[in-house]
Design a protein around this motif. Structure first.
Motif, mmCIF file in Angstrom:
data_model
loop_
_atom_site.group_PDB
_atom_site.id
_atom_site.type_symbol
_atom_site.label_atom_id
_atom_site.label_comp_id
_atom_site.label_asym_id
_atom_site.label_seq_id
_atom_site.Cartn_x
_atom_site.Cartn_y
_atom_site.Cartn_z
ATOM 1 N N PRO A 3 8.008 -12.966 65.927
ATOM 2 C CA PRO A 3 7.681 -12.545 64.572
ATOM 3 C C PRO A 3 8.152 -13.560 63.521
ATOM 4 O O PRO A 3 7.447 -13.801 62.530
ATOM 5 C CB PRO A 3 8.406 -11.207 64.418
ATOM 6 C CG PRO A 3 8.469 -10.671 65.813
ATOM 7 C CD PRO A 3 8.678 -11.889 66.677
ATOM 8 N N ALA A 4 9.320 -14.163 63.731
ATOM 9 C CA ALA A 4 9.830 -15.154 62.774
ATOM 10 C C ALA A 4 8.909 -16.375 62.717
ATOM 11 O O ALA A 4 8.646 -16.914 61.636
ATOM 12 C CB ALA A 4 11.251 -15.568 63.146
ATOM 13 N N GLN A 5 8.416 -16.805 63.870
ATOM 14 C CA GLN A 5 7.502 -17.949 63.898
ATOM 15 C C GLN A 5 6.177 -17.612 63.222
ATOM 16 O O GLN A 5 5.612 -18.429 62.489
ATOM 17 C CB GLN A 5 7.267 -18.404 65.342
ATOM 18 C CG GLN A 5 8.480 -19.026 65.981
ATOM 19 C CD GLN A 5 8.313 -19.220 67.474
ATOM 20 O OE1 GLN A 5 7.634 -18.437 68.158
ATOM 21 N NE2 GLN A 5 8.927 -20.268 68.007
ATOM 22 N N ALA A 6 5.676 -16.406 63.481
ATOM 23 C CA ALA A 6 4.422 -15.975 62.867
ATOM 24 C C ALA A 6 4.568 -15.899 61.346
ATOM 25 O O ALA A 6 3.708 -16.385 60.600
ATOM 26 C CB ALA A 6 3.985 -14.625 63.433
ATOM 27 N N PHE A 7 5.669 -15.303 60.886
ATOM 28 C CA PHE A 7 5.890 -15.230 59.436
ATOM 29 C C PHE A 7 5.990 -16.631 58.845
ATOM 30 O O PHE A 7 5.468 -16.892 57.757
ATOM 31 C CB PHE A 7 7.150 -14.425 59.095
ATOM 32 C CG PHE A 7 7.367 -14.313 57.610
ATOM 33 C CD1 PHE A 7 6.656 -13.393 56.865
ATOM 34 C CD2 PHE A 7 8.260 -15.155 56.954
ATOM 35 C CE1 PHE A 7 6.824 -13.305 55.485
ATOM 36 C CE2 PHE A 7 8.438 -15.079 55.583
ATOM 37 C CZ PHE A 7 7.709 -14.143 54.845
ATOM 38 N N GLY A 8 6.635 -17.537 59.560
ATOM 39 C CA GLY A 8 6.764 -18.911 59.087
ATOM 40 C C GLY A 8 5.420 -19.577 58.881
ATOM 41 O O GLY A 8 5.194 -20.259 57.876
ATOM 42 N N LYS A 9 4.504 -19.376 59.826
ATOM 43 C CA LYS A 9 3.159 -19.955 59.688
ATOM 44 C C LYS A 9 2.431 -19.356 58.496
ATOM 45 O O LYS A 9 1.770 -20.063 57.738
ATOM 46 C CB LYS A 9 2.353 -19.726 60.972
ATOM 47 C CG LYS A 9 2.794 -20.608 62.115
ATOM 48 C CD LYS A 9 1.912 -20.390 63.335
ATOM 49 C CE LYS A 9 2.412 -21.253 64.464
ATOM 50 N NZ LYS A 9 1.412 -22.152 64.964
ATOM 51 N N VAL A 10 2.549 -18.043 58.336
ATOM 52 C CA VAL A 10 1.903 -17.360 57.210
ATOM 53 C C VAL A 10 2.492 -17.861 55.890
ATOM 54 O O VAL A 10 1.762 -18.157 54.939
ATOM 55 C CB VAL A 10 2.048 -15.822 57.346
ATOM 56 C CG1 VAL A 10 1.634 -15.110 56.074
ATOM 57 C CG2 VAL A 10 1.235 -15.331 58.535
ATOM 58 N N LEU A 11 3.803 -17.966 55.837
ATOM 59 C CA LEU A 11 4.474 -18.425 54.618
ATOM 60 C C LEU A 11 4.043 -19.844 54.263
ATOM 61 O O LEU A 11 3.705 -20.128 53.109
ATOM 62 C CB LEU A 11 5.989 -18.361 54.792
ATOM 63 C CG LEU A 11 6.824 -18.980 53.672
ATOM 64 C CD1 LEU A 11 6.520 -18.329 52.324
ATOM 65 C CD2 LEU A 11 8.301 -18.880 54.007
ATOM 66 N N LYS A 12 4.045 -20.724 55.235
ATOM 67 C CA LYS A 12 3.668 -22.119 54.978
ATOM 68 C C LYS A 12 2.234 -22.209 54.459
ATOM 69 O O LYS A 12 1.955 -22.939 53.500
ATOM 70 C CB LYS A 12 3.831 -22.950 56.251
ATOM 71 C CG LYS A 12 3.602 -24.427 56.039
ATOM 72 C CD LYS A 12 3.928 -25.205 57.299
ATOM 73 C CE LYS A 12 3.860 -26.695 57.049
ATOM 74 N NZ LYS A 12 4.297 -27.448 58.230
ATOM 75 N N HIS A 13 1.328 -21.451 55.081
ATOM 76 C CA HIS A 13 -0.069 -21.456 54.633
ATOM 77 C C HIS A 13 -0.177 -20.917 53.204
ATOM 78 O O HIS A 13 -0.869 -21.506 52.359
ATOM 79 C CB HIS A 13 -0.933 -20.629 55.585
ATOM 80 C CG HIS A 13 -2.362 -20.590 55.188
ATOM 81 N ND1 HIS A 13 -2.897 -19.574 54.433
ATOM 82 C CD2 HIS A 13 -3.372 -21.470 55.414
ATOM 83 C CE1 HIS A 13 -4.180 -19.822 54.219
ATOM 84 N NE2 HIS A 13 -4.495 -20.966 54.814
ATOM 85 N N ALA A 14 0.510 -19.827 52.913
ATOM 86 C CA ALA A 14 0.462 -19.234 51.568
ATOM 87 C C ALA A 14 1.050 -20.183 50.527
ATOM 88 O O ALA A 14 0.511 -20.326 49.422
ATOM 89 C CB ALA A 14 1.206 -17.897 51.558
ATOM 90 N N ARG A 15 2.139 -20.839 50.879
ATOM 91 C CA ARG A 15 2.776 -21.780 49.951
ATOM 92 C C ARG A 15 1.858 -22.954 49.658
ATOM 93 O O ARG A 15 1.670 -23.341 48.510
ATOM 94 C CB ARG A 15 4.106 -22.278 50.531
ATOM 95 C CG ARG A 15 4.797 -23.319 49.655
ATOM 96 C CD ARG A 15 6.077 -23.817 50.265
ATOM 97 N NE ARG A 15 5.941 -24.461 51.553
ATOM 98 C CZ ARG A 15 5.476 -25.704 51.750
ATOM 99 N NH1 ARG A 15 5.074 -26.441 50.733
ATOM 100 N NH2 ARG A 15 5.406 -26.208 52.981
ATOM 101 N N LYS A 16 1.252 -23.510 50.698
ATOM 102 C CA LYS A 16 0.361 -24.655 50.505
ATOM 103 C C LYS A 16 -0.891 -24.250 49.727
ATOM 104 O O LYS A 16 -1.365 -25.008 48.884
ATOM 105 C CB LYS A 16 0.003 -25.283 51.847
ATOM 106 C CG LYS A 16 1.160 -26.058 52.443
ATOM 107 C CD LYS A 16 0.739 -26.820 53.666
ATOM 108 C CE LYS A 16 1.870 -27.738 54.094
ATOM 109 N NZ LYS A 16 1.415 -28.738 55.042
#
Length: 78
Positions: A3-16
């Motif tokens: 879940p932490a890795q999945a959230f990280g990918k989502v966060l990075k995409h949203a930030r970019k």
């Protein structure tokens, strides 16, 4: 994928998508830049407070970030 890795990918995409750097996001959320980096790499799990702060700063509903995370986890579990 955790879940932490999945959230990280989502966060990075949203930030970019928002056009923010890790530093800008951290500054606007009153968080440390290294914490944002750790979140994006799936090495830390966010608190509810940090999720809400990040969502507000990125102008994305917090439930959307969570939904995208759970969707990503579902995709990777099949």
């Amino acid at each position: 994928m955790t879940p932490a890795q999945a959230f990280g990918k989502v966060l990075k995409h949203a930030r970019k998508t928002n056009g923010s750097s890790q530093e800008q996001l951290a500054l606007n959320c009153d968080l440390d830049r290294t914490f944002i980096s750790l979140l994006e790499r799936g090495q830390r799990q966010p608190t509810l407070t940090s999720i809400l702060s990040i969502a507000k700063t990125l102008q994305t509903p917090a439930d959307e970030l969570i939904k995208q995370t759970t969707d990503l986890l579902s995709e990777n579990s099949t």
